[in-house]
Motif scaffolding. Sequence first.
Motif, mmCIF file in Angstrom:
data_model
loop_
_atom_site.group_PDB
_atom_site.id
_atom_site.type_symbol
_atom_site.label_atom_id
_atom_site.label_comp_id
_atom_site.label_asym_id
_atom_site.label_seq_id
_atom_site.Cartn_x
_atom_site.Cartn_y
_atom_site.Cartn_z
ATOM 1 N N HIS A 453 48.833 -74.532 5.079
ATOM 2 C CA HIS A 453 49.254 -73.440 5.958
ATOM 3 C C HIS A 453 50.625 -73.730 6.562
ATOM 4 O O HIS A 453 50.855 -74.803 7.118
ATOM 5 N N VAL A 454 51.521 -72.775 6.455
ATOM 6 C CA VAL A 454 52.829 -72.832 7.121
ATOM 7 C C VAL A 454 52.814 -71.779 8.213
ATOM 8 O O VAL A 454 52.727 -70.578 7.931
ATOM 9 N N LEU A 455 52.874 -72.219 9.465
ATOM 10 C CA LEU A 455 52.646 -71.304 10.583
ATOM 11 C C LEU A 455 53.744 -71.396 11.640
ATOM 12 O O LEU A 455 54.340 -72.465 11.840
ATOM 13 N N PRO A 456 54.010 -70.287 12.341
ATOM 14 C CA PRO A 456 55.138 -70.233 13.268
ATOM 15 C C PRO A 456 54.857 -70.759 14.664
ATOM 16 O O PRO A 456 55.776 -70.861 15.472
ATOM 17 N N SER A 457 53.603 -71.086 14.980
ATOM 18 C CA SER A 457 53.305 -71.493 16.357
ATOM 19 C C SER A 457 52.087 -72.405 16.418
ATOM 20 O O SER A 457 51.265 -72.447 15.491
ATOM 21 N N VAL A 458 51.971 -73.098 17.529
ATOM 22 C CA VAL A 458 50.803 -73.938 17.780
ATOM 23 C C VAL A 458 49.557 -73.061 17.920
ATOM 24 O O VAL A 458 48.477 -73.405 17.414
ATOM 25 N N GLU A 459 49.687 -71.932 18.582
ATOM 26 C CA GLU A 459 48.553 -71.030 18.753
ATOM 27 C C GLU A 459 48.004 -70.578 17.402
ATOM 28 O O GLU A 459 46.787 -70.492 17.206
ATOM 29 N N SER A 460 48.880 -70.318 16.446
ATOM 30 C CA SER A 460 48.441 -69.925 15.102
ATOM 31 C C SER A 460 47.670 -71.057 14.434
ATOM 32 O O SER A 460 46.674 -70.828 13.739
ATOM 33 N N ALA A 461 48.121 -72.299 14.661
ATOM 34 C CA ALA A 461 47.439 -73.451 14.072
ATOM 35 C C ALA A 461 46.046 -73.636 14.666
ATOM 36 O O ALA A 461 45.072 -73.873 13.944
ATOM 37 N N VAL A 462 45.943 -73.508 15.973
ATOM 38 C CA VAL A 462 44.646 -73.660 16.632
ATOM 39 C C VAL A 462 43.688 -72.563 16.181
ATOM 40 O O VAL A 462 42.483 -72.798 16.016
ATOM 41 N N LYS A 463 44.217 -71.379 15.924
ATOM 42 C CA LYS A 463 43.382 -70.280 15.433
ATOM 43 C C LYS A 463 42.748 -70.631 14.089
ATOM 44 O O LYS A 463 41.571 -70.325 13.834
ATOM 45 N N VAL A 464 43.503 -71.304 13.217
ATOM 46 C CA VAL A 464 42.952 -71.730 11.927
ATOM 47 C C VAL A 464 41.793 -72.708 12.145
ATOM 48 O O VAL A 464 40.756 -72.636 11.460
ATOM 49 N N ILE A 465 41.941 -73.601 13.114
ATOM 50 C CA ILE A 465 40.872 -74.559 13.407
ATOM 51 C C ILE A 465 39.634 -73.837 13.929
ATOM 52 O O ILE A 465 38.499 -74.151 13.535
#
Length: 503
Positions: A453-465
């Motif tokens: 995953h290539v994501l623009p924000s930390v919030e987007s990364a946490v959403k994947v988790i």
Amino acid sequence: MSTRTYSDAVDSLNSLQSNAATLEALRASGGRMSEFAIPEMLEYLQRIGYTPEDLNRLNVIHVTGTKGKGSTSAFTDSILRRTKPDWKVGLYTSPHLVAVRERIRINGAPISEDQFAQYFFEVWDRLDNNTTRKFPSTSLKPAYFRFVTLVAFHAFLSLKVDATILEVGVGGTYDSTNVVPKPVVTGVTSLGIDHVSVLGRTLREIAWQKGGIYKECVPAFTVNQPEEGMTMLKERATELRASSFEVITPTADLEKIKLGLAGHHQTQNAALAVAMSRTFLRLHASTTFDDPLPEPFVEGLKRTKWPGRCQSVPDPKSTNTTWFLDGAHTIESLNACMEWLVSPDTALRADTRRSTRALIFNCTGGRTGSALLGVMLAKIGEQLKVHNSTEESAKFFDQVIFCTNVTYSSGTFKSDLTTHAIPEDELAALKTQKDLASAWSTLLPDFPATNIHVLPSVESAVKVIRELEEQCDNEKKVQVLITGSLHLIGGVIEVAGLSDAAL
């Protein structure tokens, strides 16, 4: 300004941030931006009403090094607080994880928002009211780190601390903390060899910078170093007329202690902290100990906390999820991180064999991401063999996420986490993150592309988790490693709601 709140202070402080090009030049110089670095800092100090000699009242233990200086400072702080519980102990470190006031601590706790705002604006106003400058090139207000350093000095002097552990920001010789004329003790932690290739400087140059905190008639300590670095540190100690120069190695008794900070590499940092604390207490408090490891020292070492460094944090919202936080950002520190992570005490525990693992990674500062990822994967393989695991290093992580340090999906930062360190065009194009994803695919050609995953924000990364958690049954564990950047870790702590558990 009509109000003087903590939020106002953070906004004003952010206006002093340097841009990406300036910060990269600072890193490459080892902290020496110009021959005026220290004279300018002394000028700012004078403009807010202090002399360098005033700083001697802080009773400073000054710590620098390439890696381990923050952990060593934390160990030292914890030892002093347990040994002298009636003291007021100041600790100044960088960077912060979630709130800038974390950098200025009293007895282990960050100063309050009200205190930070008070001391911040007292410094701000004094600089506004006294604009007389000795050097025309000196700006009216210093850059971010220098300003926070001034706030720390002002806060500690105002609060009349009994002792101060002062961690260097960058380098040593030209660092803004290096204006204390006579600290009580000075110490240099490990000199990272990988900084030589990354920053294009020799080990002698790095050691020369770090050894610049040694002072006349002040004990100088260090740990085992590569020969070239050790030679230079000895030369610096002699040149600067240190009262003594001592190389500290861990003792057998120290090796037996379960330190509050995880990772075998912490033993060396703890040994240095013990040596500096003993000497400090002897010189400053006329306190001596017959026992090489007095009980308060042992208790201090056991109870040391330093968030974001080899730290396991159970998720307060999801009982099956554990976050592994480590701000490793160099080859050596990533090796240490993997030794900690890929072990029976951490990710290989018997009760986590049915785990889904994810990696959240980012790196900044011009470092070669592919090299860091390659080191990480190689070390995972080594560790799996050491612990006789049948797992494959290529399949250790099920999902990998490369995201920016931007806090929120809206493209905004939490105010305390705002950074101007990355060029805006690079940030918008996710250049670093795409390069990391490409490097991962090259290193592991069979890794499923859908799991990168290539994501623009930390919030987007946490959403994947969080989505990953929903896909797992009640018995399956979720393990998440966040590494490569302390700023990234701070963002995850904020967005994932880990502050109470992690900080």
